[in-house]
Design an enzyme around this catalytic site. Structure first.
Site, mmCIF file in Angstrom:
data_model
loop_
_atom_site.group_PDB
_atom_site.id
_atom_site.type_symbol
_atom_site.label_atom_id
_atom_site.label_comp_id
_atom_site.label_asym_id
_atom_site.label_seq_id
_atom_site.Cartn_x
_atom_site.Cartn_y
_atom_site.Cartn_z
ATOM 1 N N SER A 296 0.835 -1.200 0.000
ATOM 2 C CA SER A 296 0.000 0.000 0.000
ATOM 3 C C SER A 296 0.873 1.255 0.000
ATOM 4 O O SER A 296 1.667 1.447 -0.920
ATOM 5 C CB SER A 296 -0.961 -0.051 1.194
ATOM 6 O OG SER A 296 -1.977 0.897 1.066
ATOM 7 N N ASP B 278 -9.896 -4.564 -4.833
ATOM 8 C CA ASP B 278 -9.318 -3.594 -3.904
ATOM 9 C C ASP B 278 -10.036 -2.261 -4.065
ATOM 10 O O ASP B 278 -9.898 -1.587 -5.089
ATOM 11 C CB ASP B 278 -7.820 -3.450 -4.198
ATOM 12 C CG ASP B 278 -7.083 -2.610 -3.169
ATOM 13 O OD1 ASP B 278 -7.735 -1.835 -2.451
ATOM 14 O OD2 ASP B 278 -5.842 -2.735 -3.090
ATOM 15 N N HIS C 118 -7.954 -5.404 -0.316
ATOM 16 C CA HIS C 118 -6.723 -4.610 -0.295
ATOM 17 C C HIS C 118 -5.513 -5.369 0.262
ATOM 18 O O HIS C 118 -4.425 -5.298 -0.298
ATOM 19 C CB HIS C 118 -6.944 -3.326 0.498
ATOM 20 C CG HIS C 118 -5.755 -2.421 0.532
ATOM 21 N ND1 HIS C 118 -5.109 -1.997 -0.611
ATOM 22 C CD2 HIS C 118 -5.073 -1.867 1.577
ATOM 23 C CE1 HIS C 118 -4.097 -1.211 -0.282
ATOM 24 N NE2 HIS C 118 -4.049 -1.123 1.029
#
Length: 267
Positions: free
Chosen positions: A107, A214, A244
């Site tokens: 991320s 996601d 995610h």
């Protein structure tokens, strides 16, 4: 789970905490880079898999995150975070001279890892980007358009189809559950632009893994960013139905098998 220990060092903006999952005779070093608002303690399962695969694993709590110093989730310049990660890599290399180093970022950590590879990639054996904030992340311009930032914390249900992951996230006192800071959003925008302008990763073996479902960091936004930096050796794995946090998904063992198989090829 693999045993771990903590140590601290003075980073660019204060005292930083590092978690280390040791290995007496590692085949490689893995440097884990966590995402926004979380901390490296959420990567116990990933680290355990990597240690069993032959890695010594290191991971930093970024400034303003987890057990490290600083105002919560305040990052004015991600280049400082990249520099802090480099200090962790240098510690790992001192502990394990001559052992190849693999960087794995998730991320926001994927964004940091991509920028890290642009600055320090010549010394890396491989790079893994998981659901990376790269390319176009629409939440940044959307929130920056507000005169007063809304309180829009991460929805735990978007993390994984395993809802216990979201429950644990919501109950974790080391996770930030409040709003973004404007300076951090501005730093995201600056770093995303810097990555796009700084060019290819060249020959560095790179694996991109992403959940097809996601919602936090949509696949459609990350793909242009990957295209802008990809080098000669890019592999991608898109997991249907995954959200995610693919390292915490219901198919996490499949994802980590893909990561360890990639690392075997790269080193």
């Amino acid at each position: 789970m693999a045993e771990s220990r903590e140590h601290t060092f003075t980073g660019t903006k204060g005292l930083n905490t590092v978690r280390e999952w040791p290995h007496d005779r590692p085949r490689y070093v893995a440097v884990l880079i966590h995402g926004y608002g979380e901390h490296i303690g959420r990567y116990e399962y990933v680290a355990d898999r990597l240690v069993r695969h032959g890695a010594a694993v290191y991971g930093l709590d970024h400034m303003g995150h987890g057990r490290s110093a600083g105002d919560r989730v305040l990052v004015a310049d991600f280049e400082d975070v990249v520099t802090d990660v480099h200090a962790v890599e240098e510690r790992a290399r001192a502990d394990h001279p001559g052992v190849p180093v693999v960087v794995i970022g998730h991320s926001m950590g994927g964004m940091i890892a991509a920028r890290y590879a642009q600055r320090y990639g010549d010394g890396l054996a491989a790079l893994v980007l998981s659901g990376p904030v790269i390319g176009a992340w629409e939440i940044v311009p959307t929130l920056l358009a507000y005169e007063e930032l809304p309180d829009a914390p991460v929805d735990p249900a978007t993390l994984s189809r395993d809802l216990s992951v979201g429950d644990a996230y919501a109950a974790d006192p080391l996770v930030w559950h409040g709003p973004f800071k404007r300076a951090t959003l501005e730093a995201f925008a600056t770093t995303l632009a810097a990555i796009a302008k700084s060019g290819s990763l060249g020959p560095l073996p790179t694996l991109w893994v992403h959940g097809a479902d996601d919602e936090l960091v949509p696949l459609s936004g990350s793909r242009p960013g990957i295209e802008a930096i990809k080098g000669a050796d890019l592999a991608e794995r898109i997991y249907e139905g995954a959200r995610h946090e693919v390292f915490n998904e219901t198919n996490k063992d499949e994802v980590l098998d893909d990561v360890t198989n990639f690392v075997d090829r790269a080193i």
